[in-house]
Design an enzyme around this catalytic site. Sequence first.
Site, mmCIF file in Angstrom:
data_model
loop_
_atom_site.group_PDB
_atom_site.id
_atom_site.type_symbol
_atom_site.label_atom_id
_atom_site.label_comp_id
_atom_site.label_asym_id
_atom_site.label_seq_id
_atom_site.Cartn_x
_atom_site.Cartn_y
_atom_site.Cartn_z
ATOM 1 N N ASP A 39 -4.035 -7.373 12.191
ATOM 2 C CA ASP A 39 -2.951 -7.820 11.316
ATOM 3 C C ASP A 39 -1.647 -7.956 12.098
ATOM 4 O O ASP A 39 -0.581 -7.593 11.605
ATOM 5 C CB ASP A 39 -2.765 -6.846 10.149
ATOM 6 C CG ASP A 39 -1.990 -7.473 8.984
ATOM 7 O OD1 ASP A 39 -1.981 -8.716 8.878
ATOM 8 O OD2 ASP A 39 -1.402 -6.711 8.190
ATOM 9 N N MET A 41 0.790 -1.226 0.000
ATOM 10 C CA MET A 41 0.000 0.000 0.000
ATOM 11 C C MET A 41 0.826 1.282 0.000
ATOM 12 O O MET A 41 0.295 2.351 -0.260
ATOM 13 C CB MET A 41 -0.940 0.016 1.216
ATOM 14 C CG MET A 41 -1.990 -1.061 1.181
ATOM 15 S SD MET A 41 -3.120 -0.845 -0.206
ATOM 16 C CE MET A 41 -4.112 -2.336 -0.046
ATOM 17 N N GLY A 42 2.108 1.195 0.316
ATOM 18 C CA GLY A 42 2.890 2.412 0.371
ATOM 19 C C GLY A 42 4.346 2.167 0.657
ATOM 20 O O GLY A 42 4.809 1.022 0.749
#
Length: 310
Positions: free
Chosen positions: A144, A33-34
């Site tokens: 997570d 995601m980044g």
Amino acid sequence: MPPLRSTGAGREAEEPRYAGEYRLEAPLGSGGMGVVHLARSASGLRLAVKVVHETYASDPEFRARFRQEVAAARRVSGAFTAPVVDADPDAARPWMATLYVPGPTLAEQVRRNGPLSPAELRRLTAGLAEALRDIHRAGVVHRDLKPGNVLLTDSGPKVIDFGISRPVDSDLRTETGKLIGSPPYMAPEQFQRPRQVGPAADVFALGSVLVHAATGRGPFDSDSPYIVAYQVVHDEPDLAGVPADLAPLVARCLAKDPAERPTPDEVMAALLPPSYEATAFIPAQRRTPEAPAADAVREGEAVRDTDTRA
């Protein structure tokens, strides 16, 4: 606050040089995601700045999730996480700056040095249980917890990456049929009832993380995420190699029924008296000879953005 800026051409133009007022000095890690960059504040404070990939910046669902990540990270900022310093989820490239925490991830530590010793494992268990208690008290479920999202420092483990965490009172819902998480560390209810996931799912993940720390593998292992998902829901965990004094507690954490799992407080109580050795995670060859081992700080270790999605 000025927008993200970038210079150059081609691929380099895709990576910004600034996040708000913070100049990005060097990449520390990249995930789905980044990218996480090392940066400094005006006073010289070292920061880890997560900047989302350009492809996700125009996705309204992602922006909503990133706002939630920032809100969750702010709610739990404290002794057991990397405190949030600044963020702009509405920027052209959304970003969040947290305090830079030197130290390897648990995944890196096990990969480089092998499974933890029994003393290190008890220290990790106590530290992560304490972190989860703090996170849950703030009304957040991480969802997570995995070896890549645990930083090992001289003051104990830190939990990072709240990218898919969810405040208990959040109205944001995952799209029907979409699983988000890391299958080897997801609880059965994350596969079966993803909208009903509560704090007990983090305790299940704790059990899986401890098996990895003790053995170098997970309690449910396969090259296929689909087989792992089946094993998580239906099979008993493989605890071979987990120290005998911790195996019953780990087994309770991995109970299929969330109601049968211990709370973080109960995990800590089961460990009494815990190990408080500050150097538990610092290999002897990495300790500085001119300073006490308890004060040794590992420099140059990268904070990792190990954000993965199933």
